[in-house]
Design a protein around this motif. Structure first.
Motif, short mmCIF file in Angstrom:
data_model
loop_
_atom_site.label_atom_id
_atom_site.label_comp_id
_atom_site.label_asym_id
_atom_site.label_seq_id
_atom_site.Cartn_x
_atom_site.Cartn_y
_atom_site.Cartn_z
N PRO A 81 0.85 -1.19 0.00
CA PRO A 81 0.00 0.00 0.00
C PRO A 81 0.89 1.24 0.00
CG PRO A 81 -0.66 -1.55 1.71
CD PRO A 81 0.65 -2.04 1.17
N LYS A 82 0.49 2.26 -0.72
CA LYS A 82 1.29 3.49 -0.80
C LYS A 82 1.56 4.03 0.61
CE LYS A 82 2.69 7.26 -3.09
NZ LYS A 82 3.83 7.22 -3.98
N GLY A 83 2.84 4.21 0.93
CA GLY A 83 3.21 4.80 2.21
C GLY A 83 3.17 3.85 3.39
N PHE A 84 3.01 2.56 3.13
CA PHE A 84 2.89 1.60 4.23
C PHE A 84 3.67 0.34 3.88
CE2 PHE A 84 -0.04 -1.36 6.75
CZ PHE A 84 0.41 -0.92 7.98
N ILE A 167 -5.60 -0.89 10.90
CA ILE A 167 -5.50 0.43 11.56
C ILE A 167 -5.07 1.47 10.52
CG2 ILE A 167 -4.29 1.76 13.36
CD1 ILE A 167 -4.00 -0.92 14.89
N PHE A 168 -4.13 1.05 9.67
CA PHE A 168 -3.68 1.93 8.58
C PHE A 168 -4.88 2.33 7.70
CE2 PHE A 168 -2.55 1.94 4.01
CZ PHE A 168 -1.71 3.04 3.95
N CYS A 169 -5.69 1.33 7.31
CA CYS A 169 -6.85 1.62 6.45
C CYS A 169 -7.81 2.58 7.16
CB CYS A 169 -7.59 0.32 6.10
SG CYS A 169 -6.66 -0.73 4.98
N LYS A 170 -8.03 2.32 8.46
CA LYS A 170 -8.96 3.16 9.22
C LYS A 170 -8.45 4.61 9.26
CE LYS A 170 -11.50 3.17 13.51
NZ LYS A 170 -11.36 2.91 14.91
N GLN A 171 -7.15 4.74 9.56
CA GLN A 171 -6.60 6.10 9.65
C GLN A 171 -6.65 6.82 8.31
OE1 GLN A 171 -2.73 5.59 11.40
NE2 GLN A 171 -3.55 5.56 13.48
N LYS A 172 -6.58 6.06 7.23
CA LYS A 172 -6.65 6.66 5.89
C LYS A 172 -8.10 6.89 5.47
CE LYS A 172 -2.42 6.85 4.24
NZ LYS A 172 -1.86 8.06 3.68
N LEU A 180 -10.76 2.21 -3.47
CA LEU A 180 -9.56 1.60 -4.05
C LEU A 180 -8.39 1.86 -3.10
CD1 LEU A 180 -9.90 2.86 -7.74
CD2 LEU A 180 -10.45 0.59 -6.87
N LEU A 181 -7.45 0.91 -3.05
CA LEU A 181 -6.26 1.07 -2.20
C LEU A 181 -5.08 1.40 -3.11
CD1 LEU A 181 -4.75 0.56 0.59
CD2 LEU A 181 -4.43 -1.79 -0.23
N GLU A 182 -4.52 2.59 -2.95
CA GLU A 182 -3.38 2.97 -3.81
C GLU A 182 -2.15 2.14 -3.44
OE1 GLU A 182 -2.39 7.16 -3.97
OE2 GLU A 182 -0.59 6.72 -5.14
N ILE A 183 -1.39 1.74 -4.46
CA ILE A 183 -0.23 0.89 -4.19
C ILE A 183 1.06 1.52 -4.72
CG2 ILE A 183 -1.41 -1.33 -4.08
CD1 ILE A 183 -0.73 -1.71 -7.06
N ASP A 184 2.16 0.94 -4.29
CA ASP A 184 3.48 1.40 -4.72
C ASP A 184 4.39 0.18 -4.88
OD1 ASP A 184 5.43 3.14 -5.45
OD2 ASP A 184 5.57 4.16 -3.51
N ILE A 185 5.50 0.38 -5.57
CA ILE A 185 6.50 -0.69 -5.68
C ILE A 185 7.61 -0.34 -4.70
CG2 ILE A 185 8.10 -1.89 -7.24
CD1 ILE A 185 6.32 -0.67 -9.53
#
Ligand SMILES: Cc1cc2nc3c(=O)[nH]c(=O)nc-3n(C[C@H](O)[C@H](O)[C@H](O)COP(=O)(O)OP(=O)(O)OC[C@H]3O[C@@H](n4cnc5c(N)ncnc54)[C@H](O)[C@@H]3O)c2cc1C
Length: 397
Positions: A81-84, A167-172, A180-185
């Motif tokens: 997930p972006k930033g996580f 918790i990450f999802c809740k805070q976001k 949608l959940l933004e992602i990163d490499i």
């Protein structure tokens, strides 16, 4: 080493600083993968998908002792997930979620017939292509999943992969049923996970290319994740023990070498002035990201190597306030060497291979005719790094 045989190891106690010399008839390295060389999604090197304490110490020790390493340029990265810096994307894919670009299009069918079921390195490659092709950001789309699947995902799978995931999802403010959940490499590593081919070269008994030195698990070429770590751990451990029984004495060691190592190890804690190690490690990650990162080129890699050398020359300016920091200095020394090994091998592999593992902007195609095989790294004269290419059917695994 003593008479070209490994005779044990030296180390220090990170709590009281005591130096110790361990003499052994056979020595086995099982220090896992190498991480902390590139910036990660969380921006915090110790909050990472992998174990941040694995910094390639085994790779580095073995290299200094004269052992061969293979394919250090074929790194592994993954989707997060972006930033996580969390594992968990496997869980989404396993439950049937999609990967979509900013246009809402699924893109993995273009990369692999199994689409989102493709190997992890291809998921990263597919996402990478969308982003570079101007169709990013990319997302996980789990909105179509049946209620039971979503329940299982959010209560059983994701919190196990990383207990703070929900918790990450809740805070976001993210509701995975609707958003949608933004992602990163991210989370690039010299891996010992499924599909990776980098690390210490060992033979069928787990012996490295140096006498009396063995290696097992994620720090070796044929590691293959947990099952590989367990299998090699058992077989190589048994073999090293069996061989040790046939050796009457561990042999001597060169006192001058040990004293030199002793002075070098403790110098940062005895220094009156200097810079904290963290600054050096951050700089190392920046160099790796800028020049030995996503898309590599000859010019970039050469620049990266020059900058790594400059950092190496400044190593005498590192100061440690205590033995804990002294441990970080020792880790930095190993990380720096691993960074150089990656860059050197990447420079020689003039092709792109294994999805996002090794992308050369100046050689974008895979070139099986010249590079289907391993880049072997070994210590050369005057502590130089020697790189040779070995065709696939010759590499010891
Ligand atoms: C989040 C995550 C999920 C995973 N999921 C799976 C999965 O589902 N299935 C699967 O098969 N595999 C999975 N893996 C991979 C698997 O965990 C590894 O391949 C396996 O643990 C490797 O075992 P190892 O013993 O070689 O290394 P590790 O388990 O990493 O152990 C290395 C040890 O060496 C120690 N060490 C390192 N350097 C030093 C030093 N200088 N001095 C002293 N000690 C040192 C470390 O502290 C560590 O304890 C996952 C990995 C991660 C990070």
């Amino acid at each position: 080493t003593h008479r070209k045989k490994v005779a044990g190891a030296v180390g220090f106690n990170v709590r009281n600083g005591n130096f110790c010399i361990v003499r052994s008839k056979t020595t086995l390295l099982a220090t896992g993968d190498a991480v902390r060389l590139w910036p990660n999604a969380s921006g915090l090197p110790f909050n990472t998908w992998q174990s941040p304490f694995n910094n390639g110490a085994g790779h580095a020790m073995a290299f200094r002792a004269g052992a061969s390493l293979a394919n250090m340029e074929l790194t592994v990265n993954t989707l997060v997930p972006k930033g996580f810096s969390a594992a968990g994307l496997n869980a989404f894919m396993g439950m049937g979620a999609y990967l979509v670009n900013s246009l809402g299009e699924r893109y993995m069918q273009k990369v692999h017939p199994m689409a989102e079921g493709a190997p992890r390195y291809l998921l990263a490659l597919g996402t990478y292509r969308e982003m570079k092709g101007g169709r990013g950001p990319c997302y996980v789309d789990s909105r179509h999943l049946p209620k039971e699947a979503m329940h299982y995902l959010t209560t059983r799978l994701l919190p196990v992969d990383k207990d703070t995931f929900m918790i990450f999802c809740k805070q976001k403010g993210l509701n995975l049923e609707k958003d949608l959940l933004e992602i990163d490499i991210s989370e690039t590593q010299i891996a010992g996970i499924t599909g990776s081919v980098s690390g210490l070269v060992i033979d069928e008994e787990g012996k490295t290319t140096v006498d009396r030195l063995y290696a097992a698990g994620a720090c070796t070429v044929p590691s293959y994740a947990l099952s590989g770590a367990l299998a090699t751990g058992y077989t190589v451990g048994s073999e090293a023990a069996k061989v040790a029984l046939t050796i009457s004495d561990a042999g001597g060691y060169n006192k001058e070498d040990v004293e030199k190592e002793f002075r070098a190890v403790y110098a940062p804690v005895n220094r009156k002035e200097g810079l904290p190690c963290q600054r050096f490690e951050n700089k190392l990650r920046q160099i790796m990201a800028d020049y030995v990162g996503d898309i590599k080129t000859e010019k970039g890699l050469k620049t990266g190597l020059e900058k790594l050398k400059a950092l190496e020359e400044k190593r005498d300016e590192v100061k440690a306030e205590n033995f804990h920091e002294l441990m970080r200095v020792a880790e930095f020394r190993d990380l720096l060497l691993i960074g150089e090994l990656v860059a050197k091998a990447a420079l020689e592999r003039k092709e792109s291979r294994m999805g996002s593992a090794h992308i050369r902007g100046d050689y974008p195609a895979t070139d099986d005719e010249h590079f289907h095989g391993s880049m072997i790294l070994k210590k050369g004269r005057a502590n130089t790094i020697q790189v040779t290419f070995e065709p696939a059917n010759k590499t010891a695994q």
